[in-house]
Design an enzyme around this catalytic site. Structure first.
Site, PDB file in Angstrom:
ATOM      1  N   LYS A 191     -57.708 111.530  49.860  1.00 51.39           N
ATOM      2  CA  LYS A 191     -57.205 112.901  49.696  1.00 51.39           C
ATOM      3  C   LYS A 191     -58.286 113.942  49.986  1.00 51.39           C
ATOM      4  O   LYS A 191     -59.483 113.666  49.932  1.00 51.39           O
ATOM      5  CB  LYS A 191     -56.700 113.098  48.251  1.00 51.39           C
ATOM      6  CG  LYS A 191     -55.348 112.467  47.991  1.00 51.39           C
ATOM      7  CD  LYS A 191     -54.311 112.784  49.055  1.00 51.39           C
ATOM      8  CE  LYS A 191     -53.798 114.206  48.998  1.00 51.39           C
ATOM      9  NZ  LYS A 191     -52.769 114.462  50.058  1.00 51.39           N
TER      10      LYS A 191
ATOM     11  N   TYR B  25     -58.123 112.980  54.750  1.00 58.87           N
ATOM     12  CA  TYR B  25     -57.085 114.009  54.882  1.00 58.87           C
ATOM     13  C   TYR B  25     -57.659 115.325  54.374  1.00 58.87           C
ATOM     14  O   TYR B  25     -58.331 115.350  53.341  1.00 58.87           O
ATOM     15  CB  TYR B  25     -55.848 113.646  54.038  1.00 58.87           C
ATOM     16  CG  TYR B  25     -55.048 112.502  54.602  1.00 58.87           C
ATOM     17  CD1 TYR B  25     -54.361 112.643  55.795  1.00 58.87           C
ATOM     18  CD2 TYR B  25     -54.990 111.287  53.945  1.00 58.87           C
ATOM     19  CE1 TYR B  25     -53.631 111.585  56.328  1.00 58.87           C
ATOM     20  CE2 TYR B  25     -54.268 110.224  54.471  1.00 58.87           C
ATOM     21  CZ  TYR B  25     -53.589 110.379  55.657  1.00 58.87           C
ATOM     22  OH  TYR B  25     -52.886 109.339  56.194  1.00 58.87           O
TER      23      TYR B  25
END
Ligand SMILES: NC(=O)c1ccc[n+]([C@@H]2O[C@H](COP(=O)([O-])OP(=O)(O)OC[C@H]3O[C@@H](n4cnc5c(N)ncnc54)[C@H](O)[C@@H]3O)[C@@H](O)[C@H]2O)c1
Length: 361
Positions: free
Chosen positions: A78, A97
Site C-alpha cells: 500500500k 502502489y
C-alpha cells in the site's frame, strides 16, 4: 548481472492490511540475482509466510520498520501512510502502489524528500496495467461477494437476494467501468444469477462483453443513461479508471439519492478518488456508512482481506519488474511507473492533478 542492491520489505501498517509484496519464493529469485533482501520480522505472517520461510529463501530478517526502510529500494504493497513519511530520503527508491491522485499529502512528501517513487498502478505494458490487474481481479471478485452480502437485511441492506426466486426477478446490478475489476465483479454477480448491466466509455470493450456474455446488458457511459440504470439498481459497483488521474465522476449524488433505501454502492475506484460522488474512503475496520439511505462500501484496500491469494498474485507480477528496476532504473519495461523523481512529479496525469507541485517531462 547488474550491481548488487539492498531491498527492504517493511511490514504493512495500513488498517488490517495483511499482504506482503514478495513471497519467499520471489525473494529467493531476487537473492539468486546477487541482491540482499531485508524483511521486517513478521511482515509475511498475515499472508501465511513465516519469518523462517524468508530466512530459508535467503532474506535477512530485520527487527524494525526503520531497518527495512534503510534499504536502497523499498518494496511495499500500500501507499506509505503518514507515520512512514519520516523514512523518506533523497537516496531512496520506492516501488509500491501510490494512488497519488487521491493522496495529495503523500505526493507532496515524496516530492519534498526527493524520493524516486515508482507506482505499480501506472506501469504500462502492451496497453494494460500489469501491476494493477492482479489486485483489480481480486477486488472485483470481492466486490460481488461484499455487494451481495451488504444487500442482506442483517447487514442494513434492503433484503434483496441476488438471484431472486421463482416468480421474483433477480436483483439488478450496474457495474461502472468494465475493465479488469468491473469484469470480475460482473462475472461474480452473474454467478449469483443477478441481472448485470456493464457501463463503459469504451464501445469496443462493451462489444466484447456483449458478445462473450459477461453481462446481461451493456450501456455506453452517458450521464442520462447511467441515471436511468442507477435509479433502478439494487447494487452499483464503481470501477472506472483513467490511469494516474483522479477517477471520473460517473454516478452523481442525485443518482444515488434516486436509489431505493437499502440499496448498496461499492466504489472500488475510491483509491483514485472515487467514481461515485457520495463515496468517501472507508477502512476494513469500518467498511460502510449510509448516505441518502444507501449503504456505501468504499474500502481502499479490498484485497487486503484475502492476503494469501493477493500476496501470491501481486508477488508474481512485481518480482520480474523489480528485477528490471534493479538492473536499470530507466528500464523500458517500467514504462509509466515513475511518478516522482528528483523533487518533481514526472507522470503527466499525476502532474496535471497537482499543478502546484514541481513537475517535469
Ligand atoms: N479499492 C480497492 O481495494 C481496489 C483494488 C484494486 C483496484 N482498485 C481500483 O479499481 C479501479 C479499476 O481498476 P481496473 O484495473 O479495473 O482498471 P481498468 O483500466 O482495467 O478498467 C477501467 C475501465 O474504466 C473505464 N472508464 C473510464 N472512464 C469511464 C467513464 N467515464 N465511465 C465508465 N467507464 C469508464 C475504462 O474504459 C476501463 O474499461 C481503479 O481505480 C483501481 O485502482 C481498487
Amino acid at each position: 548481472m547488474g550491481a548488487s542492491r539492498v531491498i527492504g520489505l517493511p511490514a504493512e501498517v495500513k488498517d488490517r492490511e495483511r499482504r506482503i509484496a514478495l513471497t519467499p519464493s520471489a525473494v529467493a529469485s531476487v537473492v539468486d540475482r546477487g541482491h540482499r533482501v531485508l524483511v521486517q520480522t513478521g511482515a509475511g505472517e498475515g499472508a501465511g509466510f513465516a519469518d523462517n520461510d524468508y530466512k530459508e529463501a535467503g532474506a535477512e530478517l530485520v527487527a524494525s520498520a526503520a531497518d527495512a526502510w534503510a534499504a536502497e529500494v523499498v518494496v511495499k504493497v500500500k501507499e506509505p501512510q503518514a507515520g512512514e513519511y519520516p523514512h523518506f530520503r533523497d537516496d531512496l527508491t520506492l516501488f509500491t502502489y501510490l494512488h497519488l491522485a487521491a493522496e495529495p499529502e503523500l505526493a507532496a512528501a515524496l516530492v519534498g524528500a526527493g524520493v524516486r517513487a515508482y507506482a505499480y498502478e501506472t506501469l504500462t505494458e502492451r496497453g494494460g496495467l500489469p501491476l494493477l490487474a492482479p489486485m483489480s481481479e481480486i477486488a472485483g471478485r470481492a466486490a460481488a461477494i461484499v455487494g451481495a452480502e451488504k444487500l442482506s437485511a442483517a447487514q442494513g441492506g434492503s433484503g434483496t437476494l441476488m438471484g431472486g426466486a421463482a416468480g421474483v426477478p433477480p436483483a439488478k446490478a450496474v457495474v461502472i467501468g468494465m475493465g479488469v475489476a468491473g469484469t470480475m465483479a460482473a462475472r461474480g454477480l452473474r454467478g449469483l444469477d443477478a441481472h448485470v448491466t456493464g457501463v463503459d466509455i469504451d464501445l469496443q470493450r462493451l462489444y466484447d462483453h456483449h458478445l462473450d456474455g459477461t453481462v446481461d446488458a451493456t450501456q455506453i457511459s452517458e450521464p442520462a443513461a447511467v441515471a436511468d440504470h442507477v435509479c433502478d439498481a439494487d447494487l452499483v459497483i464503481g470501477a472506472a479508471l483513467v490511469p494516474g488521474a483522479r477517477a471520473p465522476m460517473v454516478v452523481t449524488e442525485a443518482m444515488v439519492t434516486s436509489m431505493r433505501p437499502g440499496s448498496v454502492v461499492v466504489d472500488l475506484a475510491i483509491d483514485q478518488g472515487g467514481c461515485i460522488e457520495t463515496a468517501r474512503p472507508t477502512s476494513l475496520s469500518e467498511p460502510t456508512y449510509v448516505e441518502h439511505g444507501v449503504v456505501h462500501y468504499c474500502v481502499t484496500n479490498v484485497p487486503g482481506q484475502f492476503p494469501r491469494t493477493a500476496s501470491a498474485a501481486l508477488s508474481a507480477a512485481v518480482a520480474p519488474r523489480l528485477l528490471r528496476l534493479l538492473d536499470d532504473p530507466d528500464h523500458p519495461g517500467l514504462e509509466g511507473a515513475l511518478n516522482i523523481a528528483e523533487g518533481a512529479v514526472v507522470h503527466p496525469a499525476v502532474a496535471a492533478t497537482f499543478p502546484d507541485l514541481p513537475s517535469r517531462d
